[in-house]
Design an enzyme around this catalytic site. Sequence first.
Site, PDB file in Angstrom:
ATOM      1  N   ALA A  78       0.696  -0.950  -0.008  1.00 20.83           N
ATOM      2  CA  ALA A  78      -0.141   0.143  -0.105  1.00 20.83           C
ATOM      3  C   ALA A  78       0.797   1.601   0.184  1.00 20.83           C
ATOM      4  O   ALA A  78       1.413   1.730   1.170  1.00 20.83           O
ATOM      5  CB  ALA A  78      -0.639  -0.078   1.607  1.00 20.83           C
ATOM      6  N   SER A  99       0.206   3.951  -2.935  1.00 21.66           N
ATOM      7  CA  SER A  99      -0.533   4.851  -2.845  1.00 21.66           C
ATOM      8  C   SER A  99      -1.811   5.095  -2.782  1.00 21.66           C
ATOM      9  O   SER A  99      -2.923   5.858  -2.543  1.00 21.66           O
ATOM     10  CB  SER A  99      -0.462   4.748  -4.316  1.00 21.66           C
ATOM     11  OG  SER A  99       0.331   5.397  -5.393  1.00 21.66           O
ATOM     12  N   GLU A 119       6.672  11.275  -1.487  1.00 24.49           N
ATOM     13  CA  GLU A 119       5.076  11.854  -1.112  1.00 24.49           C
ATOM     14  C   GLU A 119       4.136  11.497  -1.973  1.00 24.49           C
ATOM     15  O   GLU A 119       3.589  13.132  -2.467  1.00 24.49           O
ATOM     16  CB  GLU A 119       5.825  12.922  -0.561  1.00 24.49           C
ATOM     17  CG  GLU A 119       6.974  13.006   0.672  1.00 24.49           C
ATOM     18  CD  GLU A 119       6.836  14.596   1.191  1.00 24.49           C
ATOM     19  OE1 GLU A 119       5.459  15.138   1.188  1.00 24.49           O
ATOM     20  OE2 GLU A 119       7.588  14.265   2.190  1.00 24.49           O
TER      21      GLU A 119
HETATM   22  N1  CAA Z   1      -7.484  16.234   3.605  1.00 28.81           N
HETATM   23  C1  CAA Z   1      -8.627  16.474   4.672  1.00 28.81           C
HETATM   24  N2  CAA Z   1      -9.727  15.386   4.091  1.00 28.81           N
HETATM   25  C2  CAA Z   1      -8.877  14.367   3.098  1.00 28.81           C
HETATM   26  C3  CAA Z   1      -8.085  14.654   2.105  1.00 28.81           C
HETATM   27  C4  CAA Z   1      -6.888  15.612   2.099  1.00 28.81           C
HETATM   28  N3  CAA Z   1      -6.271  16.455   1.407  1.00 28.81           N
HETATM   29  N4  CAA Z   1      -8.101  13.776   1.141  1.00 28.81           N
HETATM   30  C5  CAA Z   1      -8.671  13.212   1.889  1.00 28.81           C
HETATM   31  N5  CAA Z   1      -9.725  13.570   2.282  1.00 28.81           N
HETATM   32  C6  CAA Z   1     -10.790  12.825   3.224  1.00 28.81           C
HETATM   33  C7  CAA Z   1     -12.010  12.912   2.239  1.00 28.81           C
HETATM   34  O1  CAA Z   1     -12.826  13.983   1.623  1.00 28.81           O
HETATM   35  C8  CAA Z   1     -12.900  11.581   2.616  1.00 28.81           C
HETATM   36  O2  CAA Z   1     -13.565  11.649   3.593  1.00 28.81           O
HETATM   37  P1  CAA Z   1     -14.665  11.607   3.604  1.00 28.81           P
HETATM   38  O3  CAA Z   1     -14.304   9.850   4.626  1.00 28.81           O
HETATM   39  O4  CAA Z   1     -15.675  12.165   4.691  1.00 28.81           O
HETATM   40  O5  CAA Z   1     -15.369  11.589   2.276  1.00 28.81           O
HETATM   41  C9  CAA Z   1     -11.986  10.873   2.844  1.00 28.81           C
HETATM   42  O6  CAA Z   1     -10.690  11.973   3.543  1.00 28.81           O
HETATM   43  C10 CAA Z   1     -11.063   9.421   1.585  1.00 28.81           C
HETATM   44  O7  CAA Z   1     -11.262  10.226   0.583  1.00 28.81           O
HETATM   45  P2  CAA Z   1     -10.670   9.678  -0.728  1.00 28.81           P
HETATM   46  O8  CAA Z   1     -12.115   9.196  -0.699  1.00 28.81           O
HETATM   47  O9  CAA Z   1     -10.542  10.970  -1.759  1.00 28.81           O
HETATM   48  O10 CAA Z   1      -9.665   8.772  -1.228  1.00 28.81           O
HETATM   49  P3  CAA Z   1      -9.228   7.419  -1.576  1.00 28.81           P
HETATM   50  O11 CAA Z   1      -8.755   6.433  -0.900  1.00 28.81           O
HETATM   51  O12 CAA Z   1      -9.247   7.758  -3.491  1.00 28.81           O
HETATM   52  O13 CAA Z   1      -7.661   8.371  -2.240  1.00 28.81           O
HETATM   53  C11 CAA Z   1      -5.715   9.556  -1.925  1.00 28.81           C
HETATM   54  C12 CAA Z   1      -7.099   9.426  -2.033  1.00 28.81           C
HETATM   55  C13 CAA Z   1      -5.593  10.804  -2.624  1.00 28.81           C
HETATM   56  C14 CAA Z   1      -5.695   8.447  -3.393  1.00 28.81           C
HETATM   57  C15 CAA Z   1      -4.874   9.182  -1.281  1.00 28.81           C
HETATM   58  O14 CAA Z   1      -4.760   7.702  -1.195  1.00 28.81           O
HETATM   59  C16 CAA Z   1      -3.263   9.688  -1.194  1.00 28.81           C
HETATM   60  O15 CAA Z   1      -2.885  11.023  -1.082  1.00 28.81           O
HETATM   61  N6  CAA Z   1      -2.079   8.218  -1.247  1.00 28.81           N
HETATM   62  C17 CAA Z   1      -0.984   9.029  -1.596  1.00 28.81           C
HETATM   63  C18 CAA Z   1       0.434   8.625  -0.475  1.00 28.81           C
HETATM   64  C19 CAA Z   1       1.348   9.433  -0.567  1.00 28.81           C
HETATM   65  O16 CAA Z   1       1.437  10.263  -1.100  1.00 28.81           O
HETATM   66  N7  CAA Z   1       1.885   8.499   0.271  1.00 28.81           N
HETATM   67  C20 CAA Z   1       3.451   8.717   0.973  1.00 28.81           C
HETATM   68  C21 CAA Z   1       3.509   8.846   1.847  1.00 28.81           C
HETATM   69  S1  CAA Z   1       5.203   9.212   2.482  1.00 28.81           S
HETATM   70  C22 CAA Z   1       6.461   9.402   1.743  1.00 28.81           C
HETATM   71  O17 CAA Z   1       6.927   8.969   0.410  1.00 28.81           O
HETATM   72  C23 CAA Z   1       7.517   9.959   2.416  1.00 28.81           C
HETATM   73  C24 CAA Z   1       8.636   9.773   2.552  1.00 28.81           C
HETATM   74  O18 CAA Z   1       9.608   8.816   3.385  1.00 28.81           O
HETATM   75  C25 CAA Z   1      10.038  11.069   1.775  1.00 28.81           C
END
Ligand code: CAA
Length: 379
Positions: free
Chosen positions: A129, A131, A362
Amino acid sequence: MDFALDDELTLLQDTSRRFADEEIIPVAAEYDRSGEFPRSVIKKAWDLGLVSTCVPEEYGGVNLSVLGACVVSEEIARGCSGFATSMMCNDLALSPILVGGNEAQKEEWLGLCAKEFKLGSFCLSEPGAGSDVAGLQLHAVKEGDDYILNGTKAWITNGGEADFYTVFATLDRASRHKGICAFVVPRDADGLEPGKKEDKLGQRASDTRVIHFDGVRVPSSQRLGEEGEGFRIAMQTLDRTRPSIGSVAIGIAERALQECLGYARERQAFGAPIAEFQAVQFMLADMAKDIEASRLLTLQCSWMIDQGIPASKQSSMAKCFSTDAAMKATVDAVQIFGGNGYTREYPVEKLMRDAKLMQIYEGTNQIQRVVIARELLSR
Ligand code: CAA
């Protein structure tokens, strides 16, 4: 509209620039070769107030704005993005506490990182997991007033070096995002074990690992927010930190441009410096214009966050645009250097390897486009 940095930010930029020139650039190639973690250099950066910058003054921190963090990140990354990633990771690990922590948790963890040199890790991604955050599997089971964590996190920056970890786990996998909780777990918790260090293509100075959780007991006093609020805390954290990723990419691209300007003036072909040929000039011009556009997008977005204006879309735009621009700039930099560019004798191949990670971590740039498109279509 005032595009100038104020006196404080200009001073911070000078400090970061000098630090990159004096402490990072001379050793970056060696750390890239060895893959060692530059702990002593990062400690020096902390002494200057360039690490754990997000800690508010009331907890003893430097209280840097998101815009300020971008200014620092760009300069440090011009020196080496592996160092920048390791340093910025502390703000990534601390931001969930800022976003979702209670007063006692803020006092404890934010206060600790202001007072002492401590490193943190943000444990969100898992082998299955990356993305799909809502699909994470690390399991939390409630037992009395504690939670027991079992599972594995992957690609964790600072994984083997951290003193504490902000960890996202699910109480109920079937509930997807609604089941996720966030916790702070200290390094010495029984059952927490950093695993294999990744042998990476680029950003080799940063420590990236798997982290195993084998029956790790966490008291509920270390849960951030309510049960089920972990997903929101993770998303709000990433909204705040993605602009700095854009700035790291700008630092890489800026370095590529500087190296190319020097080389193109020196290197002769057909009896003239290659800088005189349009084929080279166009690549230099594209780098410069993409850097300017990336910087404007990134600084505007961080300014919005500092004003409290919702900026998920802009955060994703800044991260995606700047990191794609850095990838293109560094590929072109290797092209301008020709055969020399493909060897470790010259700095541009490292920049190209380092830039690739920016399009992945990220949130991949495909995920950034998902965030942007969803916001456009939900209007
Ligand atoms: N702020 C607040 N709430 C949010 C939000 C935000 N930015 N984005 C989504 N939500 C809320 C939604 O409104 C929704 O709320 P409800 O339950 O009220 O409906 C809920 O969260 C679920 O949202 P989605 O339906 O949009 O969720 P999703 O499963 O479709 O996924 C996604 C969204 C954008 C794809 C997300 O999974 C994502 O960002 N994935 C990428 C992950 C990532 O960036 N990983 C990086 C790891 S860290 C790293 O790499 C760092 C390192 O070590 C260097």
